[in-house]
Design an enzyme around this catalytic site. Structure first.
Site, mmCIF file in Angstrom:
data_model
loop_
_atom_site.group_PDB
_atom_site.id
_atom_site.type_symbol
_atom_site.label_atom_id
_atom_site.label_comp_id
_atom_site.label_asym_id
_atom_site.label_seq_id
_atom_site.Cartn_x
_atom_site.Cartn_y
_atom_site.Cartn_z
ATOM 1 N N GLU A 307 10.322 13.207 16.363
ATOM 2 C CA GLU A 307 9.151 13.627 17.138
ATOM 3 C C GLU A 307 9.525 14.166 18.520
ATOM 4 O O GLU A 307 8.912 13.832 19.530
ATOM 5 C CB GLU A 307 8.138 12.477 17.259
ATOM 6 C CG GLU A 307 7.553 12.074 15.916
ATOM 7 C CD GLU A 307 6.429 11.068 16.020
ATOM 8 O OE1 GLU A 307 5.557 11.088 15.131
ATOM 9 O OE2 GLU A 307 6.423 10.255 16.962
ATOM 10 N N ASP A 379 3.732 6.007 7.880
ATOM 11 C CA ASP A 379 3.510 5.675 9.293
ATOM 12 C C ASP A 379 2.397 4.662 9.463
ATOM 13 O O ASP A 379 1.262 5.027 9.770
ATOM 14 C CB ASP A 379 3.163 6.967 10.062
ATOM 15 C CG ASP A 379 3.103 6.732 11.559
ATOM 16 O OD1 ASP A 379 2.587 7.593 12.291
ATOM 17 O OD2 ASP A 379 3.564 5.653 11.978
ATOM 18 N N GLU A 407 -3.403 1.437 15.072
ATOM 19 C CA GLU A 407 -3.441 2.908 15.222
ATOM 20 C C GLU A 407 -4.234 3.555 14.101
ATOM 21 O O GLU A 407 -4.993 4.495 14.312
ATOM 22 C CB GLU A 407 -2.023 3.443 15.245
ATOM 23 C CG GLU A 407 -1.951 4.951 15.299
ATOM 24 C CD GLU A 407 -0.530 5.465 15.324
ATOM 25 O OE1 GLU A 407 0.410 4.646 15.372
ATOM 26 O OE2 GLU A 407 -0.359 6.689 15.288
HETATM 27 O O1 GCW Z 1 2.943 5.999 14.719
HETATM 28 C C1 GCW Z 1 3.332 7.241 15.219
HETATM 29 C C2 GCW Z 1 2.498 7.441 16.446
HETATM 30 C C3 GCW Z 1 3.279 7.828 17.685
HETATM 31 C C4 GCW Z 1 4.511 6.947 17.786
HETATM 32 C C5 GCW Z 1 5.400 7.264 16.596
HETATM 33 C C6 GCW Z 1 6.579 6.292 16.520
HETATM 34 C C7 GCW Z 1 5.575 6.098 19.750
HETATM 35 O O2 GCW Z 1 1.500 8.376 16.166
HETATM 36 O O3 GCW Z 1 2.415 7.657 18.798
HETATM 37 O O4 GCW Z 1 5.225 7.239 18.996
HETATM 38 O O5 GCW Z 1 4.732 7.182 15.343
HETATM 39 O O6 GCW Z 1 6.463 5.325 15.768
HETATM 40 O O7 GCW Z 1 7.574 6.529 17.210
#
Ligand code: GCW
Length: 691
Positions: A307, A379, A407
């Site tokens: 990312e 995720d 989240e």
């Molecule tokens: O869960 C996703 C989130 C991001 C997060 C990333 C991660 C800290 O949307 O906000 O960044 O993965 O786990 O690194």
């Protein structure tokens, strides 16, 4: 006027009658060792808890009293003769770090309670265990409790963004850490340390894993965690020493997320190549600087080549080379690198990438590197299969990364309890070493463990809805013992948080127990679909509202069917699991559309078509959310008005949100399939209202 909740450390439901007499006989007088800073934390906790639980001020002794009916003794066998005379010393000394023994004993004619351990943090944990018993009205006259943590590392990762005080994916307000005011400490820091220690957490990573502004700047600069790397600056490290000392008093080691390119950002290196001698020397100097200030510093957490964060790929190196360079700098100080395996972006099906990246590196990581793996391949979804990395890297220290914050499960507004989800993960049989190799059996090494992405913030509730405090509590209890049932953990939390009234306990525990299934139903339709949420650039609002149209690659909806053929991912598991998931008939229904693209009218085991089951689950999810709300509202007058009203208002939002999800998903199912819901129900959004 307290500004925030005591959460489960309220100590506000005292026992009565004989039970209270027994408590007073054994716990008003306390002989507590003075061996280490942790023992000050023990005495402080007794000063907080005993007056409200026992209606007496504690009498803290510096030698065993003889003129009382009984007393509590807290200390290690080698510090306190009375303890050594009362316990099997050799057994205590064999306990894993943090283990403790809690025993009711008669000593010189007095009724005593002994809390002992081989390490000081074990005395902190044992004291909180005793106070949990007193808070929940459990008997203490015949205790013989032996507790050892299942995992050596039980760590909370904060995604707090320094200097903006925001918490990425946190829903309880801004960061409790006032980074600019450090080294000044706030009372809330100690209260957070108490909460964490009370459930056995022994490590905290203080800052966001996103330590550098991502290339795609979000709409909200407060969420561009681009200062986190500055915490390694000398003045920032010095400012952290007091906070680290505070956490140390509760047996909690401090860690920091670092930026892989720190040698360039902070130093004068013109590269961050992990094989470059100057870069390695920079990390060694930085490690020495950190350990001069914080001698028991835990180590570094790294999110690399993910990312937009920098990593070894920028220099043609692999993750092991990247991790090992930093680990080499920490090794002389006993520090550890937690290196995240959250990588995706170079495959159409993101689920396969972590295994393809890390499995070939098994055995290549240094002994003080722990590869930290999210529970699933996507995720933190309400439900997804277990990551194929678990069980595939026997020569690597692993940590299971779970999300405590919600989240994708209602973001501190919806009641969504994660312990049932985590239990499903822990119990999953990876078949890594033949049948009977569950995930929970894979983290027994000294460098292994369980990590929770925390979520507390400045709000009075810490977590958004008060019910979400249960996820922080449950994380600690699950990381200490994954075999402790959801029922037991939930009952403990409810009793300490809302009191021991049977109706309240049963109702709140029932709400939590049923909340995860409801969340899966209304945010996915079940059957293994997931990841259909809004993903706008405004990080503040995304991942909450439904937006299936953004994700055709994740749900696989076409005119002729739904779901995604993830046979490549299934093939990464050992054969028995791979074969089961690859087979449409054998694949568990709750993951069927994660692994397969099937006709909308494919018949499930009970004859229901896939599309009808999806409709049914979406409508059922809303009804389940309404029932959760009704059960909470039935407690009006039995829970204090402030918290009852706060949670009730959020249940109204949860029901409305569940209806929005139902309407969006069912409309999408119809748009693609052309098959109407056989019960004639239509999304409210069509104005027709639902049956
Ligand atoms: O869960 C996703 C989130 C991001 C997060 C990333 C991660 C800290 O949307 O906000 O960044 O993965 O786990 O690194």
């Amino acid at each position: 006027m307290d500004q925030y909740d005591d959460c489960w450390l309220r100590y506000d439901s005292p026992a009565d009658g004989d039970r209270l007499d027994a408590y007073r006989r054994r716990c008003v007088h306390a002989y507590v060792s003075e061996g280490a800073p942790e023992l000050a934390a023990v005495r402080d906790e007794l000063r907080r808890a005993v007056p409200s639980l026992l209606g007496r001020d504690p009498h803290l002794w510096q030698h065993p009293p003889r003129t009382v009916d009984g007393f509590l003794a807290v200390g290690t066998p080698d510090e306190m003769a009375m303890v050594a005379e009362s316990v099997p010393v050799d057994e205590v000394e064999r306990f894993a770090d943090g283990g403790y023994l809690l025993r009711s004993v008669e000593w010189e004619g007095m009724d005593c309670l002994v809390v002992t351990a081989a390490s000081d943090r074990g005395l902190v944990y044992g004291t909180f265990h005793l106070l949990r018993l007193l808070s929940t009205g459990e008997p203490v006259d015949d205790l013989d409790v032996r507790e050892e943590p299942a995992y050596a590392n039980r760590v909370i990762d904060q995604w707090d963004t320094p200097f903006h005080r925001s918490v990425e994916r946190g829903y309880g307000g801004e960061s409790i850490f006032d980074w600019e005011r450090l080294p000044d400490l706030r009372p809330r820091y100690e209260d957070y340390a108490r909460l964490l220690a009370s459930v056995g957490v022994n490590g905290i990573v203080l800052n966001n894993v996103n330590t550098e502004k991502p290339p795609r700047a979000s709409a909200n600069p407060a969420f561009d965690a681009f200062e986190g790397w500055q915490l390694l600056e000398p003045r920032r490290l010095e400012a952290l020493t007091g906070l680290a000392a505070l956490f140390r008093r509760y047996g909690i080691e401090t860690y920091l997320s670092v930026n892989f390119a720190a040698p360039m950002l902070l130093g004068d290196c013109d590269t961050a190549d992990p094989l470059d001698d100057e870069v390695r020397a920079w990390w060694e100097r930085k490690a020495e600087e950190v350990y001069d200030l914080i001698p028991d510093f835990g180590g570094f957490l790294v999110k690399a080549d993910s990312e937009g964060q920098p990593g070894p790929y920028d220099y043609g190196r692999d993750h092991a080379e990247g991790a090992n360079a930093i680990a080499a700098a920490l090794a002389p100080h006993g520090g550890r690198v937690f290196w995240r395996a959250f990588v995706y972006g170079s495959h159409d099906d993101r689920s396969v990438q972590a295994y393809e990246t890390f499995d070939p590196l098994d055995g290549a990581f240094a002994d003080n590197v722990t590869v930290q793996v999210k529970n699933g391949p996507i995720d933190f979804q309400p439900r997804e299969p277990v990551s194929t990395l678990f069980g595939s890297m026997p020569k690597t220290d692993l940590a299971l990364e779970l999300q405590v914050t919600g989240e994708y499960t209602g973001q501190g507004v919806h009641a969504a309890y994660h312990h049932p989800m985590w239990t499903e993960v822990f119990e999953f049989d990876t078949h890594a070493d033949g049948a009977g190799t569950p995930v929970k059996s894979l983290f027994g090494g000294d460098g292994e463990g369980v990590v929770g992405v925390g979520s507390v913030g400045e709000d009075r509730s810490w977590t958004g809805t008060h019910l979400a405090q249960s996820n922080l509590y449950a994380f600690g209890r699950a990381a200490w013992d994954p075999d402790r049932s959801t029922g037991t953990v939930t009952d403990e939390w409810v009793r300490q948080t809302f009191g021991t009234d049977g109706e309240v306990v049963d109702t709140v525990a029932g709400i939590l127990r049923d909340s995860w299934a409801a969340c899966v139903d209304y945010t996915t339709g079940g059957l293994g679909l997931m990841h259909m949420m809004h993903n706008g650039e405004e990080l503040l609002e995304n991942h909450y509202e439904p937006s299936p149209g953004e994700w055709p690659g994740y749900h696989g909806m076409t005119d002729d069917g739904v779901g995604v053929d993830r046979s490549a991912y299934a093939a990464q598991y050992p054969d028995p699991v791979a074969d089961r998931y690859a087979s449409v008939d054998d694949c568990p229904e709750e993951l069927l559309l994660f692994f397969h693209h099937l006709p909308w009218e494919h018949e499930l085991a009970d004859g229901t078509t896939v599309v009808q089951r999806l409709y049914d689950n979406c409508f059922a999810g809303v009804e389940e959310a309404k029932r959760l709300r009704e059960r909470w509202n039935s407690l009006d007058g039995r829970v204090d008005d402030r918290r009852h009203r706060h949670v009730a208002e959020r249940f109204d939002e949860q029901v409305a949100s569940a209806e929005r999800w139902r309407d969006s998903l069912t409309a999408t199912f119809y748009d693609y399939s052309g098959v109407a819901d056989e019960r004639g129900r239509v999304p409210a959004g069509d104005g027709a209202g639902s049956a």
